[in-house]
Scaffold this motif. Sequence first.
Motif, short mmCIF file in Angstrom:
data_model
loop_
_atom_site.label_atom_id
_atom_site.label_comp_id
_atom_site.label_asym_id
_atom_site.label_seq_id
_atom_site.Cartn_x
_atom_site.Cartn_y
_atom_site.Cartn_z
N VAL A 48 -13.59 -34.91 98.50
CA VAL A 48 -13.79 -34.31 97.01
C VAL A 48 -15.34 -34.59 96.93
O VAL A 48 -16.07 -33.88 96.30
CB VAL A 48 -13.02 -35.00 95.94
N VAL A 49 -15.81 -35.87 97.10
CA VAL A 49 -17.21 -36.09 97.01
C VAL A 49 -18.22 -35.02 97.69
O VAL A 49 -19.15 -34.66 97.27
CB VAL A 49 -17.45 -37.60 97.39
N SER A 50 -17.58 -34.81 98.85
CA SER A 50 -18.41 -33.87 99.79
C SER A 50 -18.25 -32.29 99.19
O SER A 50 -19.03 -31.43 99.32
CB SER A 50 -18.37 -33.85 101.32
N VAL A 51 -17.22 -32.00 98.61
CA VAL A 51 -16.77 -30.42 98.20
C VAL A 51 -17.58 -30.16 96.82
O VAL A 51 -18.13 -29.25 96.55
CB VAL A 51 -15.48 -30.34 98.37
N PHE A 52 -17.19 -31.08 95.87
CA PHE A 52 -17.55 -30.69 94.48
C PHE A 52 -19.19 -31.06 94.41
O PHE A 52 -20.07 -32.23 94.86
CB PHE A 52 -16.96 -31.92 93.46
N GLU A 53 -19.81 -30.21 93.68
CA GLU A 53 -21.09 -30.10 93.61
C GLU A 53 -21.22 -30.29 92.16
O GLU A 53 -20.77 -29.87 91.15
CB GLU A 53 -21.96 -28.90 94.07
N ASP A 54 -22.68 -30.86 91.59
CA ASP A 54 -22.62 -30.92 90.22
C ASP A 54 -21.68 -31.51 89.15
O ASP A 54 -21.19 -31.05 88.27
CB ASP A 54 -23.08 -29.77 89.35
N PHE A 55 -20.98 -32.51 89.87
CA PHE A 55 -19.79 -33.03 89.22
C PHE A 55 -20.38 -33.86 88.04
O PHE A 55 -21.13 -34.81 88.20
CB PHE A 55 -19.11 -33.98 90.15
N THR A 56 -19.36 -33.83 87.05
CA THR A 56 -19.84 -34.80 85.82
C THR A 56 -18.51 -34.82 84.82
O THR A 56 -17.92 -33.66 84.72
CB THR A 56 -21.17 -34.44 84.94
N TYR A 57 -18.31 -36.07 84.51
CA TYR A 57 -17.12 -36.02 83.22
C TYR A 57 -17.89 -36.09 82.06
O TYR A 57 -18.86 -36.17 81.76
CB TYR A 57 -16.52 -37.43 83.57
N THR A 58 -17.14 -35.33 81.25
CA THR A 58 -17.61 -34.56 79.97
C THR A 58 -16.81 -35.09 78.85
O THR A 58 -17.55 -35.39 77.71
CB THR A 58 -17.47 -33.11 79.90
N ASP A 59 -15.63 -35.60 79.19
CA ASP A 59 -15.21 -36.25 77.93
C ASP A 59 -14.00 -37.10 78.42
O ASP A 59 -13.57 -37.10 79.67
CB ASP A 59 -14.20 -35.18 76.94
N ASP A 64 -5.46 -47.69 77.31
CA ASP A 64 -5.60 -48.52 78.52
C ASP A 64 -4.38 -48.30 79.67
O ASP A 64 -4.31 -48.49 80.74
CB ASP A 64 -5.52 -50.16 78.31
N ASP A 65 -3.21 -47.59 79.15
CA ASP A 65 -2.39 -47.30 80.20
C ASP A 65 -2.40 -45.93 80.76
O ASP A 65 -1.56 -45.52 81.76
CB ASP A 65 -0.82 -47.23 79.31
N GLY A 66 -3.16 -44.89 79.98
CA GLY A 66 -3.33 -43.83 80.73
C GLY A 66 -4.59 -42.95 79.96
O GLY A 66 -4.96 -43.24 78.84
N ARG A 67 -5.25 -42.24 80.94
CA ARG A 67 -6.52 -41.65 80.44
C ARG A 67 -6.92 -40.34 81.00
O ARG A 67 -6.30 -40.25 82.24
CB ARG A 67 -7.63 -42.62 80.69
N VAL A 68 -7.19 -39.14 80.16
CA VAL A 68 -7.54 -38.06 80.87
C VAL A 68 -9.06 -37.89 80.91
O VAL A 68 -9.65 -38.10 79.81
CB VAL A 68 -6.86 -36.90 79.95
N LEU A 69 -9.64 -37.73 82.02
CA LEU A 69 -11.15 -37.54 82.07
C LEU A 69 -11.28 -36.17 82.55
O LEU A 69 -10.92 -35.53 83.34
CB LEU A 69 -11.71 -38.30 83.24
N VAL A 70 -12.14 -35.63 81.46
CA VAL A 70 -12.27 -34.05 81.61
C VAL A 70 -13.83 -33.94 82.79
O VAL A 70 -14.65 -34.55 82.29
CB VAL A 70 -12.67 -33.39 80.31
N VAL A 83 -9.37 -31.83 84.80
CA VAL A 83 -8.87 -33.21 84.50
C VAL A 83 -8.44 -34.01 85.48
O VAL A 83 -7.62 -33.46 86.30
CB VAL A 83 -7.76 -33.18 83.16
N ASP A 84 -8.80 -35.25 85.38
CA ASP A 84 -8.20 -36.34 86.14
C ASP A 84 -7.41 -36.97 85.13
O ASP A 84 -7.67 -37.48 84.09
CB ASP A 84 -9.12 -37.34 86.64
N ILE A 85 -5.94 -37.10 85.48
CA ILE A 85 -5.09 -37.83 84.73
C ILE A 85 -4.81 -39.17 85.31
O ILE A 85 -4.34 -39.07 86.45
CB ILE A 85 -3.80 -37.00 84.34
#
Length: 119
Positions: A48-59, A64-70, A83-85
């Motif tokens: 993934v690190v090599s495939v994704f370009e301009d990757f950034t989390y925005t939200d 503590d038991d679960g998080r969604v990173l946009v 999203v990463d859940i």
Amino acid sequence: MSAFRDAVHAGDVDAAVALFAPDAVFVSPVVHQTYVGRDALRAILTAVVSVFEDFTYTDAYGDDDGRVLVFTARVGDRALQGVDILRAVDGVLTELTVMVRPYSAATALRERMAALLTP
């Protein structure tokens, strides 16, 4: 969960993987198969690190038991949103589920990841 976000932003796959339980589960956005264990997660995140370009989390949303990173990124000329859940037990990450859109970007992601992960 912020340590995971920081490790991903830094491209530090080993630091990200170290946050997961040995039997952690990865649910792919483009493959039906569920991957289990740190070794599988390391291989996927390295690709993934090599495939994704301009990757950034925005939200980020959750507790503590679960998080969604946009996030936003590009795969070649395709912009994508995703999203990463993340799920955790007692502060240890146990599951990562990824979802991406639009379909054209998911298809480009699948093709690039397959080329990197297929023996």
